[in-house]
Design a protein around this motif. Structure first.
Motif, PDB file in Angstrom:
ATOM      1  N   THR A  77       0.691  -1.275  -0.033  1.00 21.53           N
ATOM      2  CA  THR A  77      -0.081  -0.045  -0.139  1.00 21.53           C
ATOM      3  C   THR A  77       0.998   1.185  -0.079  1.00 21.53           C
ATOM      4  OG1 THR A  77      -1.796  -1.191   1.026  1.00 21.53           O
ATOM      5  CG2 THR A  77      -1.817   1.441   1.183  1.00 21.53           C
ATOM      6  N   PHE A  78       1.903   1.146   0.721  1.00 23.63           N
ATOM      7  CA  PHE A  78       2.921   2.163   0.919  1.00 23.63           C
ATOM      8  C   PHE A  78       3.431   2.556  -0.858  1.00 23.63           C
ATOM      9  CE2 PHE A  78       7.547   3.480   1.349  1.00 23.63           C
ATOM     10  CZ  PHE A  78       7.281   4.638   1.784  1.00 23.63           C
ATOM     11  N   LEU A  79       4.020   1.451  -1.180  1.00 24.19           N
ATOM     12  CA  LEU A  79       4.657   1.513  -2.477  1.00 24.19           C
ATOM     13  C   LEU A  79       3.701   2.166  -3.494  1.00 24.19           C
ATOM     14  CD1 LEU A  79       7.231  -1.505  -2.386  1.00 24.19           C
ATOM     15  CD2 LEU A  79       7.604   1.106  -2.222  1.00 24.19           C
ATOM     16  N   ARG A  80       2.477   1.526  -3.622  1.00 21.94           N
ATOM     17  CA  ARG A  80       1.547   2.110  -4.403  1.00 21.94           C
ATOM     18  C   ARG A  80       1.182   3.355  -4.329  1.00 21.94           C
ATOM     19  NH1 ARG A  80      -3.006  -2.436  -6.075  1.00 21.94           N
ATOM     20  NH2 ARG A  80      -4.131  -0.538  -6.206  1.00 21.94           N
ATOM     21  N   SER A  81       1.046   4.074  -2.873  1.00 21.52           N
ATOM     22  CA  SER A  81       0.670   5.259  -2.900  1.00 21.52           C
ATOM     23  C   SER A  81       1.774   6.385  -3.442  1.00 21.52           C
ATOM     24  CB  SER A  81       0.242   5.493  -1.226  1.00 21.52           C
ATOM     25  OG  SER A  81       1.763   5.608  -0.525  1.00 21.52           O
ATOM     26  N   GLU A  82       2.806   5.753  -3.128  1.00 22.70           N
ATOM     27  CA  GLU A  82       4.193   6.793  -3.548  1.00 22.70           C
ATOM     28  C   GLU A  82       4.266   6.398  -5.128  1.00 22.70           C
ATOM     29  OE1 GLU A  82       6.063   8.846  -2.226  1.00 22.70           O
ATOM     30  OE2 GLU A  82       5.004   8.349  -0.254  1.00 22.70           O
ATOM     31  N   GLU A  83       3.426   5.554  -5.911  1.00 25.17           N
ATOM     32  CA  GLU A  83       3.402   5.532  -7.279  1.00 25.17           C
ATOM     33  C   GLU A  83       4.709   5.059  -7.953  1.00 25.17           C
ATOM     34  OE1 GLU A  83       1.683   9.201  -8.885  1.00 25.17           O
ATOM     35  OE2 GLU A  83      -0.085   8.704  -7.932  1.00 25.17           O
ATOM     36  N   VAL A  84       5.185   4.021  -7.337  1.00 32.16           N
ATOM     37  CA  VAL A  84       6.430   3.394  -7.695  1.00 32.16           C
ATOM     38  C   VAL A  84       6.316   2.685  -8.997  1.00 32.16           C
ATOM     39  CG1 VAL A  84       7.711   3.234  -5.552  1.00 32.16           C
ATOM     40  CG2 VAL A  84       6.693   1.056  -6.523  1.00 32.16           C
ATOM     41  N   ARG A  85       7.355   2.924 -10.052  1.00 32.59           N
ATOM     42  CA  ARG A  85       7.072   2.269 -11.349  1.00 32.59           C
ATOM     43  C   ARG A  85       7.806   0.753 -11.096  1.00 32.59           C
ATOM     44  NH1 ARG A  85       8.070   5.584 -16.144  1.00 32.59           N
ATOM     45  NH2 ARG A  85       6.776   3.978 -17.076  1.00 32.59           N
ATOM     46  N   THR A  86       8.841   0.763 -10.151  1.00 32.54           N
ATOM     47  CA  THR A  86       9.914  -0.294 -10.296  1.00 32.54           C
ATOM     48  C   THR A  86      10.080  -0.783  -8.807  1.00 32.54           C
ATOM     49  OG1 THR A  86      11.123   0.405 -12.011  1.00 32.54           O
ATOM     50  CG2 THR A  86      12.198  -1.239 -10.611  1.00 32.54           C
ATOM     51  N   VAL A  87       9.882  -2.076  -8.421  1.00 31.37           N
ATOM     52  CA  VAL A  87      10.222  -2.579  -7.148  1.00 31.37           C
ATOM     53  C   VAL A  87      11.404  -3.478  -7.081  1.00 31.37           C
ATOM     54  CG1 VAL A  87       9.259  -3.877  -5.133  1.00 31.37           C
ATOM     55  CG2 VAL A  87       7.813  -2.333  -6.501  1.00 31.37           C
ATOM     56  N   ALA A  88      12.249  -2.987  -6.411  1.00 29.67           N
ATOM     57  CA  ALA A  88      13.631  -3.803  -6.352  1.00 29.67           C
ATOM     58  C   ALA A  88      13.116  -4.625  -4.819  1.00 29.67           C
ATOM     59  CB  ALA A  88      14.924  -3.001  -6.219  1.00 29.67           C
ATOM     60  N   LEU A  89      13.277  -5.877  -5.019  1.00 29.17           N
ATOM     61  CA  LEU A  89      13.062  -6.550  -3.710  1.00 29.17           C
ATOM     62  C   LEU A  89      14.086  -7.538  -3.630  1.00 29.17           C
ATOM     63  CD1 LEU A  89      11.006  -7.705  -1.710  1.00 29.17           C
ATOM     64  CD2 LEU A  89      10.053  -9.180  -3.343  1.00 29.17           C
ATOM     65  N   SER A  90      14.868  -7.467  -2.284  1.00 35.82           N
ATOM     66  CA  SER A  90      16.010  -8.295  -2.173  1.00 35.82           C
ATOM     67  C   SER A  90      15.750  -9.720  -1.898  1.00 35.82           C
ATOM     68  CB  SER A  90      16.839  -7.747  -0.964  1.00 35.82           C
ATOM     69  OG  SER A  90      18.009  -8.673  -0.575  1.00 35.82           O
ATOM     70  N   PRO A  91      16.449 -10.736  -2.601  1.00 33.76           N
ATOM     71  CA  PRO A  91      15.857 -12.137  -2.464  1.00 33.76           C
ATOM     72  C   PRO A  91      16.577 -12.662  -1.165  1.00 33.76           C
ATOM     73  CG  PRO A  91      17.521 -11.866  -4.199  1.00 33.76           C
ATOM     74  CD  PRO A  91      17.324 -10.512  -3.594  1.00 33.76           C
ATOM     75  N   THR A  92      17.454 -12.029  -0.906  1.00 31.35           N
ATOM     76  CA  THR A  92      18.221 -12.591   0.387  1.00 31.35           C
ATOM     77  C   THR A  92      18.500 -11.453   1.679  1.00 31.35           C
ATOM     78  OG1 THR A  92      20.351 -11.655  -0.144  1.00 31.35           O
ATOM     79  CG2 THR A  92      19.642 -14.066  -0.887  1.00 31.35           C
ATOM     80  N   MET A  93      18.645 -11.883   2.891  1.00 37.96           N
ATOM     81  CA  MET A  93      18.809 -10.933   4.074  1.00 37.96           C
ATOM     82  C   MET A  93      19.878 -10.106   3.800  1.00 37.96           C
ATOM     83  SD  MET A  93      16.668 -11.629   6.886  1.00 37.96           S
ATOM     84  CE  MET A  93      16.436 -13.138   7.193  1.00 37.96           C
ATOM     85  N   MET A  94      19.773  -8.810   4.043  1.00 37.14           N
ATOM     86  CA  MET A  94      20.554  -7.903   4.004  1.00 37.14           C
ATOM     87  C   MET A  94      21.749  -7.727   5.083  1.00 37.14           C
ATOM     88  SD  MET A  94      20.203  -6.915   0.845  1.00 37.14           S
ATOM     89  CE  MET A  94      21.272  -5.479   0.687  1.00 37.14           C
ATOM     90  N   GLY A  95      21.253  -8.325   6.375  1.00 38.36           N
ATOM     91  CA  GLY A  95      22.252  -8.398   7.352  1.00 38.36           C
ATOM     92  C   GLY A  95      21.475  -8.092   8.640  1.00 38.36           C
ATOM     93  N   CYS A  96      22.332  -7.459   9.901  1.00 36.95           N
ATOM     94  CA  CYS A  96      21.651  -7.406  11.090  1.00 36.95           C
ATOM     95  C   CYS A  96      20.783  -6.235  11.272  1.00 36.95           C
ATOM     96  CB  CYS A  96      22.990  -6.908  11.793  1.00 36.95           C
ATOM     97  SG  CYS A  96      22.846  -6.255  13.387  1.00 36.95           S
ATOM     98  N   PRO A  97      19.781  -6.479  11.711  1.00 43.06           N
ATOM     99  CA  PRO A  97      18.659  -5.190  11.882  1.00 43.06           C
ATOM    100  C   PRO A  97      18.964  -4.269  12.861  1.00 43.06           C
ATOM    101  CG  PRO A  97      17.902  -6.950  13.462  1.00 43.06           C
ATOM    102  CD  PRO A  97      19.403  -7.445  12.750  1.00 43.06           C
ATOM    103  N   HIS A  98      20.078  -4.119  13.357  1.00 43.49           N
ATOM    104  CA  HIS A  98      20.602  -3.218  14.047  1.00 43.49           C
ATOM    105  C   HIS A  98      21.576  -2.232  13.432  1.00 43.49           C
ATOM    106  CE1 HIS A  98      19.887  -6.506  16.988  1.00 43.49           C
ATOM    107  NE2 HIS A  98      19.114  -5.643  17.414  1.00 43.49           N
ATOM    108  N   GLU A  99      21.462  -0.684  13.662  1.00 44.37           N
ATOM    109  CA  GLU A  99      22.115   0.228  13.052  1.00 44.37           C
ATOM    110  C   GLU A  99      23.551   0.620  13.692  1.00 44.37           C
ATOM    111  OE1 GLU A  99      19.863   3.120  11.361  1.00 44.37           O
ATOM    112  OE2 GLU A  99      17.967   1.901  11.385  1.00 44.37           O
ATOM    113  N   GLU A 100      24.493   0.352  12.664  1.00 42.88           N
ATOM    114  CA  GLU A 100      25.834   0.845  13.162  1.00 42.88           C
ATOM    115  C   GLU A 100      26.031   2.485  13.507  1.00 42.88           C
ATOM    116  OE1 GLU A 100      30.549   0.418  11.686  1.00 42.88           O
ATOM    117  OE2 GLU A 100      28.898   0.269  10.242  1.00 42.88           O
ATOM    118  N   GLY A 101      26.633   2.675  14.382  1.00 42.76           N
ATOM    119  CA  GLY A 101      26.529   4.301  14.939  1.00 42.76           C
ATOM    120  C   GLY A 101      25.391   4.606  15.748  1.00 42.76           C
ATOM    121  N   ILE A 102      24.238   3.578  15.865  1.00 42.77           N
ATOM    122  CA  ILE A 102      23.217   4.084  16.498  1.00 42.77           C
ATOM    123  C   ILE A 102      22.765   3.124  17.531  1.00 42.77           C
ATOM    124  CG2 ILE A 102      20.556   4.418  16.516  1.00 42.77           C
ATOM    125  CD1 ILE A 102      21.014   5.505  13.506  1.00 42.77           C
TER     126      ILE A 102
END
Length: 125
Positions: A77-102
């Motif tokens: 719903t969020f992506l549709r409301s932003e009227e995206v034309r392309t969706v890049a969906l990562s097929p794998t996990m990108m890493g840790c959910p915690h943010e470095e420096g935060i």
């Protein structure tokens, strides 16, 4: 018989369609290990090299955000409301959910996610 809008199907189809122009919606999953995604970050990018126009995050303390129909619907719903034309969906996990420096000091490994210590993570495209 028409089934109606199915958010999971919409995301999959949109991500398999390839580049269709800007704006691009990016969907990246993160977790303490490579099995359960506890965080998803979704950004909207309006031009090549531009910083994200909008960034939203969803979290799950117990389940996997990839398996939560309510979260998937909110993302679609969020992506549709932003009227995206392309969706890049990562097929794998990108890493840790915690943010470095935060959540932990810059340049160190996350103390809460030993699985990701010294592992190569996928590079954003």
């Amino acid at each position: 018989m028409k089934l109606g809008w199915r958010p999971q199907k919409w995301l999959e189809k949109k991500s398999k369609s390839g580049f269709r122009g800007y704006p691009v919606g990016t969907v990246a999953f993160y977790g303490a290990d490579n099995l359960r995604a506890s965080k998803v970050a979704v950004a909207v990018i309006t031009a090549e090299g531009a910083p994200p126009l909008v960034l939203r995050r969803w979290f799950s303390e117990t389940g996997d955000v990839r398996d939560d129909p309510a979260t998937i619907e909110e993302i679609a719903t969020f992506l549709r409301s932003e009227e995206v034309r392309t969706v890049a969906l990562s097929p794998t996990m990108m890493g840790c959910p915690h943010e470095e420096g935060i959540d932990y000091p810059e340049g160190e490994v996350c103390p809460q996610c030993p699985y990701w210590a010294n592992r190569e993570r996928p590079l954003p495209r």
